[in-house]
Write a protein that holds these residues in place. Structure first.
Motif, short mmCIF file in Angstrom:
data_model
loop_
_atom_site.label_atom_id
_atom_site.label_comp_id
_atom_site.label_asym_id
_atom_site.label_seq_id
_atom_site.Cartn_x
_atom_site.Cartn_y
_atom_site.Cartn_z
N TRP A 1 5.49 -5.91 -2.27
CA TRP A 1 5.10 -4.51 -2.16
C TRP A 1 6.10 -3.56 -2.82
N TYR A 2 7.34 -3.59 -2.36
CA TYR A 2 8.27 -2.58 -2.90
C TYR A 2 8.56 -2.80 -4.38
N ILE A 3 8.85 -4.03 -4.78
CA ILE A 3 9.14 -4.27 -6.20
C ILE A 3 7.93 -3.95 -7.06
N GLU A 4 6.74 -4.30 -6.59
CA GLU A 4 5.54 -4.01 -7.38
C GLU A 4 5.34 -2.50 -7.53
N MET A 5 5.65 -1.73 -6.50
CA MET A 5 5.57 -0.27 -6.61
C MET A 5 6.69 0.26 -7.50
N ALA A 6 7.86 -0.37 -7.41
CA ALA A 6 8.99 0.05 -8.25
C ALA A 6 8.66 -0.16 -9.72
N LYS A 7 7.94 -1.21 -10.05
CA LYS A 7 7.54 -1.45 -11.45
C LYS A 7 6.71 -0.30 -11.99
N ILE A 8 5.85 0.24 -11.15
CA ILE A 8 5.03 1.38 -11.58
C ILE A 8 5.92 2.59 -11.85
N ILE B 1 -0.96 -0.49 2.25
CA ILE B 1 -1.00 -1.97 2.19
C ILE B 1 -2.34 -2.49 2.69
N GLU B 2 -2.86 -1.88 3.78
CA GLU B 2 -4.14 -2.33 4.32
C GLU B 2 -5.28 -2.07 3.33
N ILE B 3 -5.21 -0.93 2.66
CA ILE B 3 -6.24 -0.60 1.66
C ILE B 3 -6.22 -1.61 0.52
N VAL B 4 -5.04 -1.89 -0.02
CA VAL B 4 -4.92 -2.82 -1.15
C VAL B 4 -5.37 -4.21 -0.73
N ARG B 5 -4.93 -4.66 0.43
CA ARG B 5 -5.32 -5.99 0.89
C ARG B 5 -6.83 -6.11 1.08
N SER B 6 -7.44 -5.06 1.63
CA SER B 6 -8.89 -5.12 1.88
C SER B 6 -9.66 -5.22 0.56
N ILE B 7 -9.21 -4.49 -0.45
CA ILE B 7 -9.88 -4.56 -1.77
C ILE B 7 -9.66 -5.93 -2.39
N ARG B 8 -8.45 -6.44 -2.29
CA ARG B 8 -8.15 -7.79 -2.81
C ARG B 8 -9.02 -8.85 -2.13
N ASN B 9 -9.19 -8.72 -0.82
CA ASN B 9 -10.00 -9.69 -0.08
C ASN B 9 -11.45 -9.67 -0.56
N VAL C 1 -14.57 -12.10 -8.11
CA VAL C 1 -14.47 -11.13 -9.21
C VAL C 1 -13.45 -11.63 -10.23
N GLU C 2 -13.79 -11.55 -11.53
CA GLU C 2 -12.87 -11.98 -12.57
C GLU C 2 -11.52 -11.28 -12.40
N ILE C 3 -10.45 -12.01 -12.70
CA ILE C 3 -9.11 -11.54 -12.38
C ILE C 3 -8.76 -10.21 -13.05
N ASN C 4 -9.22 -9.99 -14.26
CA ASN C 4 -8.84 -8.78 -14.99
C ASN C 4 -9.89 -7.67 -14.91
N ARG C 5 -10.94 -7.88 -14.12
CA ARG C 5 -12.00 -6.88 -14.03
C ARG C 5 -11.59 -5.74 -13.12
N GLN C 6 -11.74 -4.51 -13.62
CA GLN C 6 -11.48 -3.32 -12.81
C GLN C 6 -12.73 -3.00 -12.02
N ALA D 1 -0.73 3.64 -7.59
CA ALA D 1 -0.21 2.37 -7.07
C ALA D 1 -1.33 1.51 -6.50
N ILE D 2 -2.21 2.14 -5.72
CA ILE D 2 -3.34 1.38 -5.15
C ILE D 2 -4.20 0.81 -6.26
N GLY D 3 -4.49 1.63 -7.26
CA GLY D 3 -5.33 1.18 -8.37
C GLY D 3 -4.69 0.01 -9.12
N LYS D 4 -3.39 0.14 -9.36
CA LYS D 4 -2.69 -0.91 -10.11
C LYS D 4 -2.64 -2.21 -9.30
N LEU D 5 -2.31 -2.11 -8.02
CA LEU D 5 -2.14 -3.30 -7.19
C LEU D 5 -3.47 -3.95 -6.82
N ALA D 6 -4.53 -3.16 -6.71
CA ALA D 6 -5.83 -3.71 -6.33
C ALA D 6 -6.74 -3.93 -7.53
N LYS D 7 -6.27 -3.52 -8.74
CA LYS D 7 -7.09 -3.59 -9.96
C LYS D 7 -8.42 -2.89 -9.72
#
Length: 886
Positions: free
Chosen positions: A653-660, A740-748, A755-760, A780-786
């Motif tokens: 979470w933190y490093i991935e947000m730091a990358k943005i 975190i809950e929002i990103v996880r729910s979209i990932r799930n 869904v194809e890995i690179n599909r937005q 951040a949510i968009g980037k992490l959840a694609k």
């Protein structure tokens, strides 16, 4: 200047790190213990491995747990002593060397005692060297200058002193008792060295003719007919009316025709066999006591190798089991064998070689245990010694309250020779700490030392104080004794721990340690005990060479809790290696990011973003939890929490947000100072568990940390992190939990619909109270959840047609199906699958409706087809439900 990122390999390479840092620690003298009277020391005396070969994976667990404690307390600033050593392991080591000699066509008797002991010392020194090197490979930080062997001069002096003192107090005595005799090891064994196994044998009913009237008999039952040869009486219960008239009469002993009496004794159980029992005083503990009460002779029928001796008459020279067959054959011929019944009974086996032991009356040396046990019981019940886990208090007390005298003499050559000399002139004994040169009674020089040695556990029982200089009043003994923790396996609670407590209190007047930490056994992934016979033994050195030492330490300690067995599998070892690589890659990113950062490294609260405050708070929560768990000796759970924080909160979470934030066109404060701060502190938190990788990475970022922590040369002497309760930010915790809950729910959802890995995909997030805070994390949510994210007010209505609605704690997430899949193609695909599954259901229903099939097919086949039908119907229902969503 910080190390360049391209100098760090993409994956952690433990073989290039471990030897380098261990040598560094040794050269710096970090393992050495020092006396500091201003501080209370933390002391562990290492349970000494046996000189029987190499370390096994159980030793790796012991070494890891103790090293965790020592490194932690060293980082807390306490004086620490971890004293290493090895045990001469009497029987076990002698058996190993005797087997090696047998392969060369010789034995110890052909060599003679002196030459044999030379071979034993060569073997022991070889094992000591191997064990020391293996321990060092495991990263243990003990004081190697204090390494002790149980046969060293100091412990040997302590052993003789204790024997001398206990003998003069009347607590050590020599007497004839029934002892456990191992024919293979040719020595007496203590009760604890015998494993009892329930075996299905036979109960043999044998007639003993009455001496006065050979036509009348007394029938007895026995599981060991060969011991008939050593019978000196038949006994009945005095209250058993069946035998009242026979008490005082005599019977003729079968096989050897010896006349023996019928006696009455309350020890006889009228319900066993016929109610009349044979009495063999030299080969049964109950019979031995009956003979003492009744004044009966004791006749030993066995040689030390379990062949029959001269008292066995015509069976002399036969092996005990061959003698059994021969006696049964003779009894049957003489019509004295009435019947044979199957009988389940407990049979003792030598713990070392698995040979069935023989109870034999023998002159041996014993320790009176009850007087020693009483203060040791009080030490635990009174709270002076704490046993972890507490449930073992009951086990300890039950054994101590029913303790029996300890047979301490062994008919071996390897070990501490009993310090007793027998005078050939006056037959008196001389007991001495120093080698005796003359009889202390008559002064004769014609004396001979007892040829036996002491039980291995006798010297081991003195380990905490004999290693610190006792019986001399040394500075080490005054400062480091009593020790702090005795960490060992629960399986030697009686063998060792209880005896250390008894001997420690007896010899020094003080308890030997304050805490007993009992770990469980390491089992394989199926829960089976590891053994060479099963072929499931893991060699710790082979394992660490494949996965790395830190991965092995992680695998043996993660998920452990005091007193419970743990499973070790390749999956656990891979998880340890994966964690090391995850940490390595996180550090590579942080170091690379730091190279392009030229700002201030101080953490200024005013410039921290919400996710910065969140990760700092999460680290402090983790530090506080870990501190409590470490205090409670829950090292496995402490390690799990550090792992979860680093892998989850920091890396995922933190490093991935730091990358943005560090990406192109980023504005605002840099996350680099926080990245460095969290990593450096986390490495110190993790160091006791995984010392090598934490040292390597800490050295890589050392120059980037504030000056006050650059003054130490190694992470192992840096301060262990302390929690800062002021850093908790409730708002940051709430917002980040929602993100975190929002990103996880979209990932799930993406995963559920393949869904194809690179599909937005599209995602509308409806929220009220936290809308301003969550809006700041749209990117951040968009980037992490694609996902293409829109943050909307929860009051706005959203259409539910062809959408997935996720109701979360702080928000609702609405995802149009069309953004994830081609609806028309997906519907067509699902209809085709439904058609195929429906056809299979129809076929199976038709088959199972056919009475001929049901009547003629094997039941297993019918059951299999019914199971297929149930599975097909279930699949059909799920596919139809899935189609409805479109």
């Amino acid at each position: 200047m910080t190390q360049k990122s391209d100098e760090m390999p993409k994956a952690y390479e433990p073989e290039k790190v471990e030897e380098k840092w261990y040598r560094f620690w040794l050269e710096k003298g970090y393992f050495k213990s020092k006396i500091d009277h201003e501080k209370k020391p933390f002391v562990i005396i290492m349970p000494p491995p046996n000189v029987t070969g190499e370390l096994h994976v159980g030793h790796a667990l012991t070494a890891t747990l103790e090293d965790i404690m020592i490194r932690w307390h060293r980082m807390l600033g306490e004086p620490t002593l971890w004293l290493p050593g090895v045990d001469h392991s009497g029987i076990a080591a002698q058996v190993v060397v005797e087997k090696l000699l047998a392969k060369k066509g010789t034995d110890r008797h052909q060599l003679g005692r002196e030459k044999f002991l030379e071979r034993m010392w060569q073997w022991a020194e070889s094992c000591r060297s191997t064990i020391t090197k293996q321990h060092q490979r495991l990263g243990v930080s003990c004081d190697w200058e204090r390494e002790t062997f149980t046969l060293d001069e100091g412990p040997s002096k302590a052993v003789r002193t204790v024997f001398y003192n206990l003998y003069n107090k009347g607590l050590i005595y020599r007497g004839e008792r029934i002892i456990n005799w191992c024919p293979r090891c040719a020595t007496a064994l203590s009760d604890l060295e015998v494993d009892h196994q329930e075996l299905i044998g036979n109960l043999y009913y044998v007639r003993y003719p009455l001496a006065e009237d050979n036509d009348k008999y007394v029938t007895v039952a026995t599981t060991r007919p060969e011991t008939i040869l050593g019978d000196t009486a038949v006994a009945v219960n005095p209250d058993d009316k069946r035998f009242k008239a026979l008490i005082g009469k005599k019977v003729i002993l079968p096989a050897v025709k010896r006349v023996i009496p019928i006696v009455a004794d309350e020890a006889v159980d009228p319900k066993f066999g016929t109610g009349a029992v044979k009495i063999t005083p030299a080969h049964d503990p109950v019979d031995f006591e009956v003979a003492r009460r009744q004044g009966l002779d004791k006749i030993n029928i066995l040689n030390p190798d379990a062949t029959m001796n001269e008292n066995a008459g015509p069976y002399k020279g036969l092996d005990r089991f061959e003698a059994r067959k021969a006696i049964l054959k003779d009894l049957e011929r003489e019509e004295l064998l009435v019947k044979i019944e199957p009988y389940s009974h407990s049979v003792g086996h030598c713990q070392r070689c698995r040979t069935i032991i023989e109870p034999i009356a023998s002159q041996q040396w014993f320790v009176k245990m009850q007087p020693l046990a009483e203060p040791a019981i009080e030490a635990v019940t009174g709270g002076s010694i704490k046993i972890i886990p507490q449930r073992f208090n009951k086990v300890y007390l039950n054994w101590m309250e029913n303790i029996r005298d300890w047979c301490i003499s062994r008919q071996l050559w390897w070990g501490h020779r009993i310090p007793v000399w027998y005078c050939n002139q006056c037959s008196e004994l001389t007991v001495s700490i120093e080698d005796a040169t003359a009889c202390q009674n008559c002064g004769s020089k014609d004396i001979q030392q007892d040829s036996d040695v002491l039980d291995t556990w006798f010297s081991s029982a003195l380990w905490p104080h004999s290693t610190l200089g006792w019986p001399d009043d040394t500075p080490d003994l005054r400062y480091f004794y009593p020790t702090t923790v005795m960490e060992t396996g629960y399986d030697i609670l009686f063998f060792w721990v209880a005896r250390m407590i008894m001997m420690g209190i007896e010899d020094t007047g003080s308890i030997p340690f304050s805490v007993v930490y009992l770990h469980g056994l390491i089992r394989d992934e199926r829960g089976e005990k590891m053994s060479k016979l099963r072929g499931n033994v893991l060699n710790p050195i082979d394992t660490l060479e494949k996965y790395g030492t830190d991965a092995l330490r992680f695998a043996v300690s993660t998920g452990t809790s005091p007193g419970n067995d743990t499973k070790l599998s390749a999956t656990k070892l891979e998880a340890g290696r994966n964690f090391a690589n995850k940490l390595w890659n996180a550090a590579r990113f942080v170091i690379r990011s730091n190279q392009s950062y030229y700002g201030d490294m101080d953490i200024k609260s005013g410039s921290l973003l919400l996710e910065d405050r969140w990760i700092i708070g999460r680290l402090n929560d983790t530090i506080a939890d870990v501190d409590k768990l470490m205090q409670d000796y829950q090292f496995g759970e402490a390690q799990r929490q550090i792992h979860d924080f680093l892998w989850g909160d920091y890396c995922d979470w933190y490093i991935e947000m730091a990358k943005i934030r560090l990406g192109a066109n980023s504005i605002g404060s840099s996350p680099v100072p926080v990245l460095i701060h969290i990593l450096e502190k986390s490495l110190r938190l993790l160091h006791p568990f995984m010392p090598f990788i934490t040292e390597e990475l800490w050295q890589s970022i050392k120059k980037s940390i504030p000056d006050d922590r650059q003054s130490v040369d190694s992470i192992m002497v840096a301060a262990y992190p302390e929690a800062d309760k002021k850093t908790r930010d409730r708002e940051a915790e709430r917002v980040m939990a929602a993100v975190i809950e929002i990103v996880r729910s979209i990932r799930n959802v993406r995963a559920e619909h393949n869904v194809e890995i690179n599909r937005q995909i599209d995602a509308a997030i409806y929220i009220t109270e936290l809308k301003p805070a969550i809006t700041a994390y749209t990117k951040a949510i968009g980037k992490l959840a694609k996902a293409n994210v829109k943050i909307l007010d929860k009051k706005e209505e959203h259409k539910a047609e062809n959408t997935i609605v996720l109701v979360l704690k702080e928000a609702e997430v609405v995802i149009p199906m069309a953004s994830m899949v081609d609806l028309q193609a997906e519907q067509q695909k699902l209809r085709k699958e439904i058609e195929q599954v429906q056809a299979n259901v129809n076929r199976l229903e038709k088959m199972l409706a056919n009475e001929d099939f049901i009547m003629k097919a094997p039941q297993a086949v019918v059951d299999k087809e019914k199971a297929k039908l149930l599975s097909a119907r279930d699949s059909l229902g799920r596919l139809e439900e899935h189609l409805k969503r479109f």
